[in-house]
Write a protein that holds these residues in place. Structure first.
Motif, PDB file in Angstrom:
ATOM      1  N   VAL A   1     -14.892   8.544   8.208  1.00 40.94           N
ATOM      2  CA  VAL A   1     -14.872   7.780   6.965  1.00 40.94           C
ATOM      3  C   VAL A   1     -16.269   7.543   6.425  1.00 40.94           C
ATOM      4  CG1 VAL A   1     -12.688   6.632   7.336  1.00 40.94           C
ATOM      5  CG2 VAL A   1     -14.764   5.635   8.253  1.00 40.94           C
TER       6      VAL A   1
ATOM      7  N   ALA B   1      -8.358   2.685   3.980  1.00 44.48           N
ATOM      8  CA  ALA B   1      -9.045   1.479   4.433  1.00 44.48           C
ATOM      9  C   ALA B   1      -8.212   0.741   5.465  1.00 44.48           C
ATOM     10  CB  ALA B   1      -9.321   0.571   3.240  1.00 44.48           C
ATOM     11  N   LEU B   2      -6.929   0.574   5.147  1.00 45.01           N
ATOM     12  CA  LEU B   2      -6.061  -0.132   6.085  1.00 45.01           C
ATOM     13  C   LEU B   2      -5.956   0.646   7.390  1.00 45.01           C
ATOM     14  CD1 LEU B   2      -4.279  -2.477   6.660  1.00 45.01           C
ATOM     15  CD2 LEU B   2      -2.373  -1.275   5.635  1.00 45.01           C
TER      16      LEU B   2
ATOM     17  N   TRP C   1     -12.864  -3.652   0.849  1.00 48.43           N
ATOM     18  CA  TRP C   1     -13.301  -2.324   1.275  1.00 48.43           C
ATOM     19  C   TRP C   1     -14.310  -1.734   0.289  1.00 48.43           C
ATOM     20  CZ3 TRP C   1     -13.000   0.733   5.419  1.00 48.43           C
ATOM     21  CH2 TRP C   1     -13.229   2.100   5.253  1.00 48.43           C
TER      22      TRP C   1
ATOM     23  N   VAL D   1      -8.105  -9.080   9.701  1.00 50.94           N
ATOM     24  CA  VAL D   1      -9.035  -7.981   9.510  1.00 50.94           C
ATOM     25  C   VAL D   1      -8.464  -6.982   8.515  1.00 50.94           C
ATOM     26  CG1 VAL D   1      -9.908  -5.956  10.684  1.00 50.94           C
ATOM     27  CG2 VAL D   1     -10.254  -8.184  11.676  1.00 50.94           C
TER      28      VAL D   1
ATOM     29  N   LEU E   1       0.817  -1.212   0.000  1.00 51.17           N
ATOM     30  CA  LEU E   1       0.000   0.000   0.000  1.00 51.17           C
ATOM     31  C   LEU E   1       0.850   1.261   0.000  1.00 51.17           C
ATOM     32  CD1 LEU E   1      -2.749  -1.097   2.482  1.00 51.17           C
ATOM     33  CD2 LEU E   1      -3.077  -0.487   0.090  1.00 51.17           C
TER      34      LEU E   1
ATOM     35  N   THR F   1     -18.826   4.273   2.098  1.00 51.66           N
ATOM     36  CA  THR F   1     -18.598   2.837   2.200  1.00 51.66           C
ATOM     37  C   THR F   1     -19.856   2.201   2.758  1.00 51.66           C
ATOM     38  OG1 THR F   1     -16.363   3.356   2.752  1.00 51.66           O
ATOM     39  CG2 THR F   1     -17.071   1.108   3.099  1.00 51.66           C
TER      40      THR F   1
ATOM     41  N   THR G   1      -8.170   2.560   8.648  1.00 51.99           N
ATOM     42  CA  THR G   1      -9.418   2.403   9.412  1.00 51.99           C
ATOM     43  C   THR G   1      -9.478   1.054  10.107  1.00 51.99           C
ATOM     44  OG1 THR G   1     -10.440   3.740   7.714  1.00 51.99           O
ATOM     45  CG2 THR G   1     -11.902   2.647   9.268  1.00 51.99           C
ATOM     46  N   VAL G   2      -9.151  -0.005   9.374  1.00 49.49           N
ATOM     47  CA  VAL G   2      -9.283  -1.312  10.028  1.00 49.49           C
ATOM     48  C   VAL G   2      -8.230  -1.482  11.111  1.00 49.49           C
ATOM     49  CG1 VAL G   2     -10.469  -2.485   8.173  1.00 49.49           C
ATOM     50  CG2 VAL G   2      -8.002  -2.456   8.203  1.00 49.49           C
TER      51      VAL G   2
ATOM     52  N   ILE H   1     -21.558   1.960   7.861  1.00 43.93           N
ATOM     53  CA  ILE H   1     -20.870   3.170   8.319  1.00 43.93           C
ATOM     54  C   ILE H   1     -21.708   4.353   7.869  1.00 43.93           C
ATOM     55  CG2 ILE H   1     -18.784   4.526   8.173  1.00 43.93           C
ATOM     56  CD1 ILE H   1     -17.209   2.121   7.958  1.00 43.93           C
TER      57      ILE H   1
ATOM     58  N   GLY I   1     -10.100  -6.056   5.226  1.00 45.38           N
ATOM     59  CA  GLY I   1     -10.504  -4.668   5.075  1.00 45.38           C
ATOM     60  C   GLY I   1      -9.981  -4.081   3.780  1.00 45.38           C
ATOM     61  N   VAL I   2      -8.748  -4.407   3.442  1.00 42.28           N
ATOM     62  CA  VAL I   2      -8.172  -3.807   2.241  1.00 42.28           C
ATOM     63  C   VAL I   2      -8.774  -4.433   0.994  1.00 42.28           C
ATOM     64  CG1 VAL I   2      -6.054  -3.533   0.933  1.00 42.28           C
ATOM     65  CG2 VAL I   2      -6.067  -3.133   3.377  1.00 42.28           C
TER      66      VAL I   2
ATOM     67  N   VAL J   1     -18.753  -2.795   6.116  1.00 46.82           N
ATOM     68  CA  VAL J   1     -17.399  -3.285   6.331  1.00 46.82           C
ATOM     69  C   VAL J   1     -17.476  -4.724   6.786  1.00 46.82           C
ATOM     70  CG1 VAL J   1     -15.271  -2.922   7.550  1.00 46.82           C
ATOM     71  CG2 VAL J   1     -16.692  -0.992   6.973  1.00 46.82           C
TER      72      VAL J   1
END
Lengths: 211, 637, 112, 535
Positions: D312, D255-256, B636, B628, A111, D317, D258-259, D366, B632-633, D320
């Motif tokens: 977010v 996203a990463l 998403w 997770v 990323l 979104t 957030t998680v 969300i 999540g990635v 999730v």
């Protein structure tokens, strides 16, 4: 590839290598020392990135305080000198750790590298200088900064109280040996070498009662 | 006028409530019961004499059931007026009689209140212009019959009889409910008028009418549901009189009469009704002939007579209307009430209801002798008593139906009716001869019995096969009480009504219609049957039933083991239920219980994984985070 | 001039090493080393992101400084607790099943 | 600094506890032998914080009470390049939802302090530091919770979250028992690793969005806005004079981030698989601290989570999967494990795990709806748990050493009907059965966003767990309302009496129970008070 890039690669390599050693070495104390190297070279990396203040603080706080505290803790808990097989978790857990660590690195790299691909920082005209940082801390960021002071205070109070309570209890146990409430006291005396540890530590009045 | 109709329904209910509250005070309970039933009888008289023809008397307002209209109206016309008057009259008589009959019963209050409630059920059914209200009245009677039959609840036989009556009628009520639902769905309304005038689905109509016939068969004791009725004699005699005379068993006739226009055009339901009625009337009359107990004999005769009423409805031509059935219902109400109350009186005198104990006990009793005589004569259909007219009206209607295109169904009814006339005459004659012939004349009796049966002997004999054992005990405990004037008056009045009751029926369309030919024929048959019995019994010296071979008679007395069949059916149902339960528990429930077991096992496994090892918690934490994060990635967007 | 993907890659590497370190060690103090490595990875990332031109409010370095301070506070408490753990159980092995047997409330409040 | 305005009145909910903790330290310095004074000060401070949040409750719509705003003042306002009408950036922003969470935390802290009230009034020995330290740590954690609910920037957010966590770790260890140390150790390592990952998440957020603010516009800047018009869309704050362009980034980094934040906060919420510390730490610590862990800590965690998720939410979104997974795992494991516990504190600990699943359940969507539902459920859980723990604390105070096992509650209904009534109300609320109406309302509220988003399997899992949960709490309820088995013998009873006589002082603890129960009764009778959050 600029000069700074090359320097950073060198410093970064040292950082990564020493970090790797600090998590794999069998010597307990060596681990802390390798951490010292790693964090120190990371401070160098900050310098290369043009963040002198951060680098300095890293040296002062991390290398100067945190790692020293870690070393102290290792000694207080009677860390063995020399290689020690007992410091690692079972093999399956280490394998899991390696997999998870690899996954973390892969995930982050996949990323971050696109994110920063081609991004450069012109460090000859730095966007943030130390006076700016100082102004930001005491201006924009004064609220979290003040909270941080509260956090430090509370952490000190808490750490003091926690370490003190056990010292007290050990002391109390010794004073009235027939106190019924503390079976653990007897437990700890039952297994031989640990008794030595307990007595060794508690017999240093300076360590515990220091505030 | 409409308030009268409402009062007729509400007052007995109130009386029941008050009676229940005042059950400890006998005088109050008796006063309330008798006065209210008297008042209701007056109201019924008014309704009959000056009928308000109204089909939409509001009760508690309609039920909001969306598509289905449930107005809960009462319906008042001449028929309902007359029937409710007669019902109220019979109830009044029974209440008065009960005051004397249950003079020593500690639970008289409850009994009187239950009788009032029972009357409420019957009157509600009579007045209702709505199938739902009809069903409510029907159910009230079902429950109250259970209470009344089981009045002597300390006796196992009474309890069993009560449960039997309840269960058997309950099973049949399934048909009733299905029928009512079918009829209501077809008419999109439960209002009687709407149901009668509705047009539409023929299948639904057939289902509805057949269902109602089944329900009626249960309550009215048609074959194969008949066996509860003789057992119901375990109840006190006034309760028997109430159930048999004008209320519960007759309610079915009234319901079918109300729905007559629908039945008139539905051959399936009518044929079923005709077959059931024909079989029942002959079979019950035959069994009545064999009985060894007066009350049981009367019970079988009721079965037979109810079947006669229903046969009128099954065979009468459409244009004649239900008048014949209703008129026999009313006539039967008079003489059957008379017979039961008389039997109760007699049993108090004799200390039992077994015929052996009662032999010759009628002779010295004056008014009672006359009353019983009139009652039995009316039952047999001797002119000019009311029984003659009503029965011949039925025969005439059936003949008209047979000749008017009723076909096989009507002929079956006619034949059954004539056979029944003979048999009825026979068992009435037998009863009269046995009751009236002085014991001294029965010298041929094998056991040279003493002239007057000693009380101990009576007890021995009667406990063997007397239906109303409680009466025996009462007599033993309190001796033979002399009858009170009012109770005697009730019996006398009923006897009088049996004589002149025909006048009541004059106001009923098609109420009395005696064909000359059929009347002559039935009279001839009657005389023949009576003579045959008289001849065979050697002028009353011998019980005719003695001439029946023992191996036939024994099971006949016991109702040919129908009771056993009931029990077998019950057993079968229980077995199936057990099977279903087992299925439910071991197959269907396995899943829910399985989850519980799984949950417990998972908990046990989890406990092993949660012993507070920090390292493991770190592992789970990091595994979770990485998982997770990857999820999540990737998932998403 | 410096290419920012280099420090980003180093941050990713450090984070992975930290995760491994957390799981590979049974000595509580050494687990802390792994934690520090993850924290430093985050710090490096913050600094890297903060040295992009035009980063607002000097946020990168400032938050890095905050995190370093928080880490110091954490380590204080952590070492105190590890010390207590050593005193009470005689070891700081995180893979050991702890003795959860309940004792009565300690003497601190009330009893004698 | 220019443009930075400070409104101290708005800051009061955070300042009062901090002032309280300083006061406790000073008081301890002056007279270290007073046993109750630290708690008194702490109680007053927590109450003050609760009162100070009240003005924020009435805020309607999108209005907030804010301070530390960077674009305040008319002079700089004009100079601000208005990018898509970006709102001003504040380091403290408390809206109705945030204020409600703050209030809940403050009230829960008051109850915890009441439960921790010392048993005797006797002066404590010179070398004991327990009371003032406990008061200080409680107040610090409360301050952190209050701040985190109102924070909008990563700096404040991180510091406040740590301020809410670190003292609790020390609190757990403070009782010094072996089980407490075990719990503290597990909590410590879990929280350290979680915090490290959290910082990593924050760093990713900063790297991905280029903004140190946890605001919707920052989240937007990561995705479409910058990519669509890189030339015009820019983030320029007062001091950055030259407009700069961040490289367009993939939403993946956000996203990463957030998680990772969800996972990092998830440990505080005891979500499976970050939950392992929960039973150990609850069982090890004293009951008031366990109460604190179960209530104030959870408020802090959810407040922190909501700050991020509301930011977010604008990304649109829809749902999730990670949160759905965490929620279903938490509910199931929590309930299954709670079924097997005989120690009521451990039972409540596992119930916390299960309820945490319910708390995050609505967050699969969300959206404002999901956020409101989640907060509503959290509050119902907090109030009910507070009452349950209070009952446990009162029972333990009555008869020390007896009250941890479910069997100790046999026949509570006969012994003390009021306490039993409170417990019944609390347990039925947790189970979602009448008369605990609020629990039922909360469960329905929590399920609504799930169903609205069409997560059928998740709704089914939740429904199954609702049933399992009923079984969990009924086990305890059955003990409460069943007849008591006669005691072993007269001697045991006599001892009980003797103990009760020596430890009879408990008016403050009972007051805490009464306060908690009163809140529970009020919200049960008037669920509107809570549901207003959704609007």
């Amino acid at each position: 590839m600029t000069t700074r890039d090359i320097v950073f690669v060198a410093v970064g390599a040292v950082t990564a290598l020493s970090a790797l050693l600090s998590v794999t070495t069998k010597h307990v104390v060596h681990a802390a020392l390798w951490l010292l190297v790693s964090l120190g070279s990371l401070a160098g990396a900050y310098l290369v990135l043009g963040q002198e203040l951060v680098g300095l603080v890293q040296l002062l706080v991390y290398v100067g305080a945190i790692v020293v505290l870690v070393l102290f803790a290792l000694m207080l808990t009677r860390a063995p000198i020399g290689p020690h097989a007992e410091i690692d978790t079972p093999r399956w857990q280490r394998v899991a750790g390696a997999v998870l660590g690899g996954a973390t690195t892969a995930l982050l790299a996949s990323l971050l590298l696109p994110l920063f691909a081609g991004a450069t920082a012109d460090l000859d005209r730095p966007s943030t200088t130390t006076p700016q940082i100082a102004q930001a801390i005491f201006g924009t960021w004064v609220w979290p900064f003040e909270l941080l002071s509260v956090l430090l205070l509370v952490a000190l109070v808490g750490a003091f109280a926690v370490s003190r309570i056990v010292l007290q209890r050990d002391g109390a146990d010794r004073h009235d040996a027939d106190h019924p409430d503390h079976p653990d006291h007897h437990d700890s005396h039952d297994d031989g070498d640990r008794t030595a540890a307990t007595t060794a530590v508690t017999s240093e009045p300076g360590t515990g009662r220091v505030g | 006028m409409s308030w009268i109709v409402r009062m007729i329904v509400v007052l007995p209910a109130l009386a029941a409530l008050i009676g229940l509250l005042a059950r400890r005070r006998r005088a109050v309970a008796a006063g309330v019961a008798v006065s209210v039933s008297a008042y209701v009888a007056v109201l019924g008289l008014i309704q009959w004499v000056a009928p308000s023809r109204s089909a939409d008397i509001d009760t508690i307002g309609g039920l909001p059931l969306g598509d289905l209209s449930v107005p809960l109206h009462l319906l008042s016309d001449r028929v309902s007026g007359l029937v409710s008057f007669v019902v109220a009259l019979v109830v009044l008589g029974i209440q008065v009689f009960t005051v004397w009959y249950l003079r020593d019963d500690a639970r008289y209050g409850q009994f009187a209140a239950t009788v009032s409630l029972f009357a409420t059920g019957m009157l509600l059914l009579v007045q209702s212009g709505d199938l739902v209200l009809m069903l409510v009245g029907w159910e009230i009677m079902g429950w109250c019959s259970w209470l009344l039959i089981g009045h002597d609840s300390e006796r196992a036989a009474a309890r069993r009889a009560a449960y039997k009556a309840f269960l058997v009628t309950r099973v049949a009520d399934i048909g009733m409910v299905v029928g009512i639902v079918a009829l209501s769905v077809r008419a999109r309304s439960t209002d009687l008028m709407a149901v009668l005038t509705a047009t539409g689905d023929g299948t639904l109509l057939t289902v509805g009418l057949v269902g109602v016939v089944i329900g009626v068969a249960g309550k009215s004791g048609l074959v194969p549901f008949h066996d509860w009725l003789p057992d119901a004699m375990e109840g006190p005699t006034p309760a028997s009189a109430l159930i048999h005379a004008a209320t519960m068993v007759a309610a079915g006739t009234y319901v079918i009469a109300r729905l007559f226009t629908l039945y008139a055009e539905n051959d399936t339901a009518r044929t079923l009704l005709a077959v059931l009625a024909a079989v029942t009337m002959v079979y019950a009359a035959l069994l009545a002939l064999a009985q060894t107990d007066l009350k049981r004999m009367l019970a079988y005769s009721t079965l037979s007579q109810i079947a006669i009423m229903l046969s009128a409805l099954a065979a009468a031509p459409a244009e004649l209307g239900p008048g014949a059935g209703i008129s026999h219902l009313l006539g039967h109400a008079f003489f059957k009430a008379l017979l039961f109350l008389g039997a109760g009186w007699l049993s108090v005198l004799a200390g039992g209801t077994a015929i052996v104990a009662l032999r010759g006990r009628l002779r010295p009793t004056g008014a009672l002798r006359w009353s019983m005589g009139i009652g039995l004569a009316a039952l047999a259909g001797v002119p000019p008593l009311v029984g003659f007219f009503t029965k011949d009206t039925v025969i005439d209607a059936a003949l008209e139906g047979a000749t008017g295109g009723g076909g096989l169904r009507a002929w079956l009814v006619v034949v059954a009716l004539f056979v029944t006339v003979v048999l009825t005459a026979a068992y009435c004659t037998r009863a009269w001869l046995l009751l009236d012939t002085p014991v001294a004349a029965t010298g041929e009796l094998p056991d040279t019995a003493p002239a007057v049966v000693a009380e101990e002997d009576v007890a021995v004999v009667t406990t063997a096969d007397s239906a109303d054992d409680a009466e025996v005990e009462r007599v033993h405990a309190h001796g033979h009480a002399t009858i009170t004037l009012s109770a005697a008056l009730v019996v006398s009045v009923l006897a009088a009504l049996t004589v002149v009751g025909t006048l009541f029926l004059a106001s009923l369309r098609g109420g009395v219609h005696v064909g000359l030919l059929s009347a002559l024929l039935s009279l001839l048959l009657l005389a023949g049957g009576a003579y045959a019995v008289w001849f065979l019994s050697d002028r009353g010296r011998v019980d005719v039933a003695e001439r029946i071979p023992g191996r036939v008679r024994e099971p006949a007395v016991r109702g040919f083991g129908v009771d056993t069949a009931y029990v077998a059916v019950g057993r079968a149902v229980t077995t199936v239920a057990r099977l279903v339960v087992a299925l439910d528990r071991d197959v269907v429930d396995a899943y829910p219980r399985g989850t519980a077991v799984v949950a417990r096992a998972a908990g046990r496994a989890g406990e092993r994984g949660h012993r507070g090892v920090p390292s493991l918690s770190l592992l789970s934490l990091l595994v979770g985070v990485v998982l997770v994060a990857v999820l999540g990635v990737t998932a998403w967007r | 001039m410096i290419h920012l993907s280099l420090p980003a890659a180093l941050a990713a590497l450090l984070a992975g090493l930290g995760v491994y370190g957390v799981l590979a060690r049974r000595n509580a103090v050494l687990v802390l080393i792994g934690v520090e490595l993850i924290l430093n990875a985050a710090n490096l990332l913050l600094v890297t992101a903060g040295s992009r031109p035009g980063a607002p409010l000097s946020a990168g370095p400032v938050i890095t400084l905050f995190v370093i301070t928080i880490a110091a506070a954490e380590i204080t408490v952590a070492l105190a607790i590890i010390l207590v753990m050593f005193r009470r159980t005689g070891h700081i092995d995180l893979t050991a099943v702890p003795d959860l047997s309940d004792e009565p409330e300690p003497a601190g409040e009330g009893a004698p | 600094m220019k443009g930075l305005t400070i409104d101290y009145a708005t800051l009061l909910p955070a300042l009062v506890p901090v002032a309280g903790l300083v006061l406790v330290l000073v008081a301890d310095l002056v007279n270290p032998r007073l046993r109750q004074l630290p708690y008194a000060i702490a109680g007053v401070a927590a109450l003050g914080a609760a009162v100070a949040t009240v003005p924020g409750l009435a805020l309607g719509g999108g209005s907030t009470r804010e301070t530390f705003c960077l674009a305040g003042g008319t002079s700089t306002r004009g100079a601000l390049p208005s990018v898509e009408g970006l709102p001003q950036r504040c380091l403290w922003q408390a809206d109705a939802l945030g204020s409600t969470l703050q209030l809940a935390a403050a009230v829960a802290a008051v109850v915890c302090i009441a439960l921790a009230w010392p048993r005797t009034r006797r002066r404590r020995p010179d070398d004991s530091t327990r009371e003032p330290v406990e008061a200080v740590l409680l107040l610090a954690a409360l301050a952190g919770t209050v701040v985190v609910a109102a924070s909008r920037d990563v700096g404040t957010w991180l510091v406040a979250l740590e301020l809410a966590t670190l003292p609790v770790i020390a609190l757990v260890a403070l009782s010094g028992r072996r089980s407490a140390v075990a719990g503290a150790t597990q909590l410590l390592v879990t929280s350290l690793v979680s915090f490290a990952l959290l910082v990593l998440g924050v760093a990713l957020w900063f790297a991905g969005t280029g903004s140190p603010f946890l605001t919707p516009d920052a989240a937007l800047s990561s995705g479409g806005a910058f990519a669509a018009a890189p030339g015009t869309a820019s983030v320029a704050i007062s001091q950055a004079s030259t407009p700069v362009v961040f490289p367009s980034v993939s939403g993946g980094v956000v996203a990463l981030a957030t998680v990772l934040i969800v996972a990092g906060v998830g440990f505080k919420l005891s979500l499976v698989p970050f939950h392992a510390w929960t039973p150990t730490a609850y069982a090890g610590s004293s009951v008031p601290v366990a109460t604190f862990l179960a209530t104030v800590s959870k408020v802090a965690a959810l407040a922190a989570l909501l700050v991020v998720l509301r930011a977010v939410a604008v990304l649109g979104t829809p749902a999730v999967l990670s949160i759905a997974l965490l929620a279903s795992l938490s509910m199931t494991l929590g309930n299954v494990m709670a079924l097997r516990q005989d120690d009521v504190v451990r039972l409540l600990a596992w119930s916390t795990v299960a309820q945490a699943g319910w708390v995050v359940l609505p967050l699969v969507s969300i959206s404002a709806l999901g956020v409101g539902a989640s907060a509503t459920y959290l509050l119902t859980y907090v109030v009910a748990t507070l009452v349950a723990f209070s009952v446990v604390a009162v029972t333990l105070r009555d008869r020390p050493g007896r009250g941890r096992s479910i069997t100790d509650y046999d026949g509570l209904w006969q012994r003390s009907p009021w306490r039993a009534g409170a417990l019944v109300l609390a347990l039925t609320s947790l189970a979602g059965l009448p008369p605990g109406v609020i629990g039922l309302v909360g469960k329905i509220t929590a399920l609504r966003p799930v169903v609205a988003e069409g997560w059928v399997w998740l709704a089914v899992v939740a429904a199954v767990n609702a049933v399992l949960g009923v079984a969990v709490y009924l086990r305890w309820l059955r003990a409460v309302i069943t007849e008591r088995v006669p005691e072993a013998g007269p001697t045991a009873g006599g001892e009980d009496h003797a103990v009760a006589a020596t430890t009879g002082r408990r008016p403050v603890v009972v007051a805490g129970l009464v306060l908690a129960s009163a809140v529970l009764v009020v919200v049960s009778v008037q669920p509107d008070l809570l549901l207003r959050l959704l609007g």
